[in-house]
Design a protein around this motif. Structure first.
Motif, PDB file in Angstrom:
ATOM      1  N   MET A 125       0.720  -1.204  -0.251  1.00 36.99           N
ATOM      2  CA  MET A 125      -0.317  -0.103   0.319  1.00 36.99           C
ATOM      3  C   MET A 125       0.842   1.589  -0.128  1.00 36.99           C
ATOM      4  SD  MET A 125      -2.853   1.294   2.467  1.00 36.99           S
ATOM      5  CE  MET A 125      -2.506   1.395   4.202  1.00 36.99           C
ATOM      6  N   ILE A 126       0.464   2.588  -0.952  1.00 33.90           N
ATOM      7  CA  ILE A 126       0.903   3.309  -1.088  1.00 33.90           C
ATOM      8  C   ILE A 126       0.336   4.227   0.417  1.00 33.90           C
ATOM      9  CG2 ILE A 126       2.082   5.533  -2.195  1.00 33.90           C
ATOM     10  CD1 ILE A 126       0.911   3.545  -4.902  1.00 33.90           C
ATOM     11  N   ARG A 139       2.087   7.694   1.258  1.00 35.07           N
ATOM     12  CA  ARG A 139       2.886   8.663   1.899  1.00 35.07           C
ATOM     13  C   ARG A 139       2.480  10.054   1.266  1.00 35.07           C
ATOM     14  NH1 ARG A 139       5.953   5.298  -1.591  1.00 35.07           N
ATOM     15  NH2 ARG A 139       5.511   6.725  -2.453  1.00 35.07           N
ATOM     16  N   LEU A 140       2.108  11.432   2.307  1.00 35.53           N
ATOM     17  CA  LEU A 140       1.899  12.848   1.946  1.00 35.53           C
ATOM     18  C   LEU A 140       2.133  13.144   0.188  1.00 35.53           C
ATOM     19  CD1 LEU A 140      -0.731  14.633   2.703  1.00 35.53           C
ATOM     20  CD2 LEU A 140       1.565  15.605   4.213  1.00 35.53           C
ATOM     21  N   GLU A 141       3.240  13.254  -0.183  1.00 33.53           N
ATOM     22  CA  GLU A 141       3.577  13.664  -0.966  1.00 33.53           C
ATOM     23  C   GLU A 141       3.616  12.831  -2.184  1.00 33.53           C
ATOM     24  OE1 GLU A 141       7.298  10.715  -0.170  1.00 33.53           O
ATOM     25  OE2 GLU A 141       5.490  12.457   1.430  1.00 33.53           O
ATOM     26  N   THR A 142       3.234  11.907  -1.940  1.00 34.66           N
ATOM     27  CA  THR A 142       2.373  11.050  -3.307  1.00 34.66           C
ATOM     28  C   THR A 142       0.988  10.941  -3.218  1.00 34.66           C
ATOM     29  OG1 THR A 142       4.188   9.157  -2.797  1.00 34.66           O
ATOM     30  CG2 THR A 142       2.082   8.192  -4.207  1.00 34.66           C
ATOM     31  N   SER A 143       0.151  11.303  -1.727  1.00 38.40           N
ATOM     32  CA  SER A 143      -0.701  11.694  -1.595  1.00 38.40           C
ATOM     33  C   SER A 143      -1.545  12.882  -2.747  1.00 38.40           C
ATOM     34  CB  SER A 143      -1.953  11.945  -1.059  1.00 38.40           C
ATOM     35  OG  SER A 143      -2.717  11.866  -0.509  1.00 38.40           O
ATOM     36  N   ALA A 144      -0.096  13.729  -2.641  1.00 31.50           N
ATOM     37  CA  ALA A 144      -1.041  15.445  -2.530  1.00 31.50           C
ATOM     38  C   ALA A 144      -0.570  15.086  -4.256  1.00 31.50           C
ATOM     39  CB  ALA A 144      -0.131  16.115  -2.253  1.00 31.50           C
ATOM     40  N   ASP A 145       0.901  14.693  -5.284  1.00 28.97           N
ATOM     41  CA  ASP A 145       0.783  14.291  -6.535  1.00 28.97           C
ATOM     42  C   ASP A 145      -0.567  13.599  -7.408  1.00 28.97           C
ATOM     43  OD1 ASP A 145       3.074  15.458  -5.952  1.00 28.97           O
ATOM     44  OD2 ASP A 145       4.169  13.928  -6.703  1.00 28.97           O
ATOM     45  N   HIS A 196      -1.946  11.294 -12.472  1.00 27.39           N
ATOM     46  CA  HIS A 196      -0.535  10.104 -11.165  1.00 27.39           C
ATOM     47  C   HIS A 196      -1.508   9.156 -10.517  1.00 27.39           C
ATOM     48  CE1 HIS A 196       3.540   9.453  -9.551  1.00 27.39           C
ATOM     49  NE2 HIS A 196       2.593   9.990  -8.307  1.00 27.39           N
ATOM     50  N   GLY A 197      -2.278   9.828  -9.890  1.00 26.21           N
ATOM     51  CA  GLY A 197      -3.448   8.505  -8.837  1.00 26.21           C
ATOM     52  C   GLY A 197      -3.701   7.440  -9.856  1.00 26.21           C
ATOM     53  N   ARG A 198      -3.827   7.351 -10.822  1.00 25.18           N
ATOM     54  CA  ARG A 198      -4.300   6.547 -11.920  1.00 25.18           C
ATOM     55  C   ARG A 198      -3.410   5.783 -12.588  1.00 25.18           C
ATOM     56  NH1 ARG A 198      -7.334  11.454 -14.072  1.00 25.18           N
ATOM     57  NH2 ARG A 198      -9.129  11.125 -13.450  1.00 25.18           N
ATOM     58  N   GLN A 199      -2.019   5.790 -12.652  1.00 19.89           N
ATOM     59  CA  GLN A 199      -1.172   5.649 -13.133  1.00 19.89           C
ATOM     60  C   GLN A 199      -0.155   4.645 -11.247  1.00 19.89           C
ATOM     61  OE1 GLN A 199       2.246   9.254 -14.169  1.00 19.89           O
ATOM     62  NE2 GLN A 199       0.422   8.840 -16.162  1.00 19.89           N
ATOM     63  N   LEU A 200      -1.004   4.830 -10.547  1.00 16.37           N
ATOM     64  CA  LEU A 200      -0.514   4.206  -9.840  1.00 16.37           C
ATOM     65  C   LEU A 200      -1.423   3.241  -8.951  1.00 16.37           C
ATOM     66  CD1 LEU A 200       0.808   7.279  -6.546  1.00 16.37           C
ATOM     67  CD2 LEU A 200       2.166   5.630  -7.707  1.00 16.37           C
ATOM     68  N   VAL A 201      -2.433   3.166  -9.553  1.00 15.52           N
ATOM     69  CA  VAL A 201      -3.326   1.832  -8.281  1.00 15.52           C
ATOM     70  C   VAL A 201      -3.743   1.184 -10.252  1.00 15.52           C
ATOM     71  CG1 VAL A 201      -3.989   3.643  -6.553  1.00 15.52           C
ATOM     72  CG2 VAL A 201      -5.312   3.985  -8.674  1.00 15.52           C
ATOM     73  N   ASP A 244      -2.592  -1.330  -7.115  1.00 12.54           N
ATOM     74  CA  ASP A 244      -2.126  -1.406  -5.901  1.00 12.54           C
ATOM     75  C   ASP A 244      -2.881  -0.386  -5.043  1.00 12.54           C
ATOM     76  OD1 ASP A 244      -0.160  -0.918  -3.524  1.00 12.54           O
ATOM     77  OD2 ASP A 244       1.625  -0.412  -5.036  1.00 12.54           O
ATOM     78  N   THR A 245      -2.486  -0.325  -3.738  1.00 12.76           N
ATOM     79  CA  THR A 245      -3.361   0.687  -2.938  1.00 12.76           C
ATOM     80  C   THR A 245      -3.080   1.852  -2.650  1.00 12.76           C
ATOM     81  OG1 THR A 245      -4.760  -1.768  -1.841  1.00 12.76           O
ATOM     82  CG2 THR A 245      -5.360   0.079  -1.171  1.00 12.76           C
ATOM     83  N   LEU A 246      -3.849   2.837  -2.749  1.00  9.98           N
ATOM     84  CA  LEU A 246      -2.888   4.094  -2.046  1.00  9.98           C
ATOM     85  C   LEU A 246      -3.957   4.922  -1.282  1.00  9.98           C
ATOM     86  CD1 LEU A 246      -1.459   7.205  -2.645  1.00  9.98           C
ATOM     87  CD2 LEU A 246      -2.690   7.229  -4.977  1.00  9.98           C
ATOM     88  N   MET A 247      -3.587   5.383  -0.350  1.00  2.72           N
ATOM     89  CA  MET A 247      -4.321   6.074   0.743  1.00  2.72           C
ATOM     90  C   MET A 247      -4.042   7.789   0.538  1.00  2.72           C
ATOM     91  SD  MET A 247      -6.205   6.421   4.010  1.00  2.72           S
ATOM     92  CE  MET A 247      -5.779   4.480   4.654  1.00  2.72           C
ATOM     93  N   LEU A 248      -4.746   8.080   0.698  1.00  7.96           N
ATOM     94  CA  LEU A 248      -5.403  10.000  -0.337  1.00  7.96           C
ATOM     95  C   LEU A 248      -5.094  10.079   1.212  1.00  7.96           C
ATOM     96  CD1 LEU A 248      -7.747   9.641  -3.166  1.00  7.96           C
ATOM     97  CD2 LEU A 248      -5.208   9.795  -3.229  1.00  7.96           C
ATOM     98  N   ARG A 249      -4.408  11.334   1.297  1.00  7.73           N
ATOM     99  CA  ARG A 249      -4.559  12.748   2.305  1.00  7.73           C
ATOM    100  C   ARG A 249      -4.867  13.877   1.870  1.00  7.73           C
ATOM    101  NH1 ARG A 249      -2.503   9.574   7.360  1.00  7.73           N
ATOM    102  NH2 ARG A 249      -2.208   8.020   6.879  1.00  7.73           N
ATOM    103  N   PHE A 250      -5.332  14.384   3.075  1.00 11.55           N
ATOM    104  CA  PHE A 250      -5.914  15.785   2.749  1.00 11.55           C
ATOM    105  C   PHE A 250      -4.256  16.547   2.847  1.00 11.55           C
ATOM    106  CE2 PHE A 250     -10.320  15.049   4.369  1.00 11.55           C
ATOM    107  CZ  PHE A 250     -10.147  15.661   3.447  1.00 11.55           C
ATOM    108  N   PRO A 251      -4.316  17.200   1.811  1.00 15.53           N
ATOM    109  CA  PRO A 251      -2.937  18.708   1.160  1.00 15.53           C
ATOM    110  C   PRO A 251      -3.116  19.444   1.571  1.00 15.53           C
ATOM    111  CG  PRO A 251      -4.244  18.468  -0.260  1.00 15.53           C
ATOM    112  CD  PRO A 251      -5.412  16.944   0.653  1.00 15.53           C
ATOM    113  N   LEU A 252      -4.312  19.848   2.358  1.00 18.32           N
ATOM    114  CA  LEU A 252      -4.409  21.439   3.381  1.00 18.32           C
ATOM    115  C   LEU A 252      -5.293  20.915   4.253  1.00 18.32           C
ATOM    116  CD1 LEU A 252      -7.551  21.758   1.926  1.00 18.32           C
ATOM    117  CD2 LEU A 252      -6.101  22.217  -0.183  1.00 18.32           C
ATOM    118  N   ALA A 253      -5.974  21.969   5.877  1.00 21.73           N
ATOM    119  CA  ALA A 253      -6.881  21.217   6.062  1.00 21.73           C
ATOM    120  C   ALA A 253      -7.769  22.076   5.926  1.00 21.73           C
ATOM    121  CB  ALA A 253      -6.188  22.368   7.640  1.00 21.73           C
ATOM    122  N   GLY A 254      -8.833  22.214   6.778  1.00 24.93           N
ATOM    123  CA  GLY A 254     -10.229  22.553   6.451  1.00 24.93           C
ATOM    124  C   GLY A 254     -11.738  22.379   7.230  1.00 24.93           C
TER     125      GLY A 254
END
Length: 105
Positions: free
Chosen positions: A1-2, A4-10, A29-34, A63-73
């Motif tokens: 599983m991927i 990482r915050l920087e990968t999620s942001a990309d 980029h997300g489509r290419q990863l998973v 693959d599996t990707l955990m998406l993380r917020f690239p900003l707060a709100g």
């Protein structure tokens, strides 16, 4: 599983919707990863979020990707239809492949 915050942001695109509101969607980029998306699992759907908080687990054929917020709100709205139609993330249609809207309050 991927996971990482920087990968999620990309793997995300961000588009302003209104003053203080931004929409996040799945980028090439997300489509290419998973690979072709098979399943989505929301990690949060309401409330205030911080930079780096997980919000969506995307499982594809590669693959599996955990998406993380690239900003707060605060989560204003999620695209709940994605759970029943995860293949929408395979498209390049911003009206279908958006995930969440954040308010900066």
């Amino acid at each position: 599983m991927i996971d990482r915050l920087e990968t999620s942001a990309d793997a995300l695109w961000l588009t302003p919707q209104a003053p203080g509101v931004v929409r996040l969607g799945f980028a090439d980029h997300g489509r290419q990863l998973v690979g072709p998306v098979q399943r989505l699992t929301w990690q949060t759907q309401t409330g205030h979020v911080r930079l780096g908080d997980p919000f969506l687990l995307v499982t594809g054929s590669k693959d599996t990707l955990m998406l993380r917020f690239p900003l707060a709100g605060r989560i204003k709205r999620i695209n709940a239809a994605l759970v029943d139609h995860p293949d929408r993330l395979d498209t390049h249609n911003d009206a279908l492949d958006w995930m969440v809207e954040l308010d900066d309050e």
